[in-house]
Design an enzyme around this catalytic site. Structure first.
Site, mmCIF file in Angstrom:
data_model
loop_
_atom_site.group_PDB
_atom_site.id
_atom_site.type_symbol
_atom_site.label_atom_id
_atom_site.label_comp_id
_atom_site.label_asym_id
_atom_site.label_seq_id
_atom_site.Cartn_x
_atom_site.Cartn_y
_atom_site.Cartn_z
ATOM 1 C CB CYS A 1 0.134 -2.605 16.664
ATOM 2 S SG CYS A 1 1.849 -2.032 16.777
ATOM 3 C CB CYS B 1 -1.707 1.625 7.632
ATOM 4 S SG CYS B 1 -0.382 0.585 7.044
ATOM 5 C CB CYS C 1 3.592 -4.774 10.076
ATOM 6 S SG CYS C 1 4.516 -3.989 11.428
ATOM 7 C CB CYS D 1 1.489 7.516 3.769
ATOM 8 S SG CYS D 1 1.617 6.353 5.145
ATOM 9 C CD GLU E 1 -2.674 -0.966 2.670
ATOM 10 O OE1 GLU E 1 -2.417 -0.045 3.469
ATOM 11 O OE2 GLU E 1 -3.567 -1.795 2.865
ATOM 12 C CB CYS F 1 -2.150 -2.026 13.447
ATOM 13 S SG CYS F 1 -1.448 -1.716 11.815
#
Length: 365
Positions: free
Chosen positions: A142, A357, A138, A131, A107, A145
């Site tokens: 988190c 995101c 990832c 961005c 992205e 997220c």
């Protein structure tokens, strides 16, 4: 061992012939490459201009080269991705899903700022921020997220990071003014490729280092390593909690890096660079947005050369976290100000386009 300094590299590194993809190579390296292909040195400057400023996606597109040479090098990759999906929000924010050569999807987001936000118009574009992502997925996981819920695939190469900026620049037909490394992934877990991309974005694309911001959850010793590069890049640390137990609840990887150690390393980075650090704090209703949390955060950052970005949460379907009310956000902000903590509330852009995101990738991959 820390990565070599970009400053030292720019002054002392001897140019080498780049191995394709060519995106990310310097003018000197591209010049050596064209000469290795039996072409005159001036072709290097032409190649550099077409890659970084005219958005060439293939060497066959570079019309200043002879047809014969273009046919010979047509299959040599520049390093550009393929547009997989594009979504535009009412505020003008554009979210892109880019397909890489191995089929992975990454992205990136183009965020325009207009003189009159109510009437977005290319003629009134003040600033264009990109961005960028640094990893596919990832590993930090988190809890709030969307990207973290999708798991980790791999690091992005230098050319795959730079490509995101060139994609947005080409789509908007406007020069990119700012870059935030706040997309998918943890930049400091991909240090070498991120440093190489920063160098190229600065020296080849022409974006000033002071217009770059790198966001990190905080990786032990990596903040210090990044500071030792002596770059003019703003460092933004994702804190999201004022104490260790709550931070571990929200960021499971934080269990191995106590918040006191993280802040000590951040203070050391400030001493090394002379630049303040931004702390990002996502506000989650009833979780980390209470007045006592604001007071605790203020105490944690007292005497720190810093700035706090409060980010009201953008809900995702995978978890039940919610955005705080406007009153709760204002109360939290006021408490920080009363304790003389510099603070800004930053609302997400492009919500109607799933531009938070990880969201678009999850729905369109």
């Amino acid at each position: 061992m820390s990565a070599p300094s970009l400053v030292a590299n720019s002054e002392t590194k001897i140019a080498s012939i780049p191995v394709p993809p060519l995106l990310g190579a310097s003018l000197a390296e591209l010049t050596m490459w064209v000469q290795s292909q039996g072409q005159p040195a001036y072709r290097g400057k032409q190649l550099h201009d077409w890659i970084y400023h005219q958005g060439a996606r293939s060497l066959a597109d570079i019309s200043v080269f002879s047809k014969q040479w273009r046919s010979q090098i047509a299959d040599i990759p520049i390093g550009r991705s393929t547009l997989h999906y594009r979504s535009v929000a009412p505020d003008g924010t554009v979210k892109y899903l880019l397909q890489l050569t191995d089929g992975q999807i990454v992205e990136t987001v183009g965020i325009p700022t207009y003189t009159n936000p109510r009437f977005p118009d290319p003629e009134s574009l003040e600033r264009l921020t990109v961005c960028v992502s640094t990893q596919v997925g990832c590993p930090m996981a988190c809890d709030f997220c969307a990207t973290g819920k999708g798991g980790f695939k791999r690091n992005l190469a230098r050319h795959e990071i730079i490509d995101q900026v060139l994609t947005v620049q080409s789509d908007f037909q406007q020069r990119v003014s700012n870059i935030v490394f706040m997309g998918m992934g943890e930049p400091l877990l991909n240090m070498n490729h991120v440093l190489g991309a920063i160098k190229s974005l600065n020296q080849d694309v022409g974006i000033g280092q002071r217009n770059l911001t790198l966001s990190t959850v905080g990786i032990r010793d990596r903040i210090r390593q990044f500071a030792e590069e002596k770059l003019q890049v703003t460092l933004a640390v994702s804190l999201h909690a004022p104490n260790q137990p709550l931070r571990e609840q929200l960021i499971p990887s934080a269990h191995s890096y106590p918040i006191e150690d993280l802040l000590a390393e951040c203070r050391e980075a400030v001493e090394i660079t002379g630049r303040r650090i931004t702390f990002e704090y996502v506000l989650l209703a009833g979780v980390n947005d209470l007045p006592e949390h604001a007071t605790e955060l203020a105490g944690l950052l007292r005497g720190f050369q810093t700035h706090v970005n409060l980010i009201p949460y953008n809900p995702i379907s995978e978890v039940d976290y919610q955005r705080p009310s406007g009153d709760r956000i204002q109360t939290f902000t006021n408490i920080l100000k009363q304790h003389h903590i510099a603070v800004t509330v930053r609302y997400s852009r492009g919500l109607a386009a799933d531009a938070a995101c990880g969201q678009l990738r999850a729905s369109k991959k």
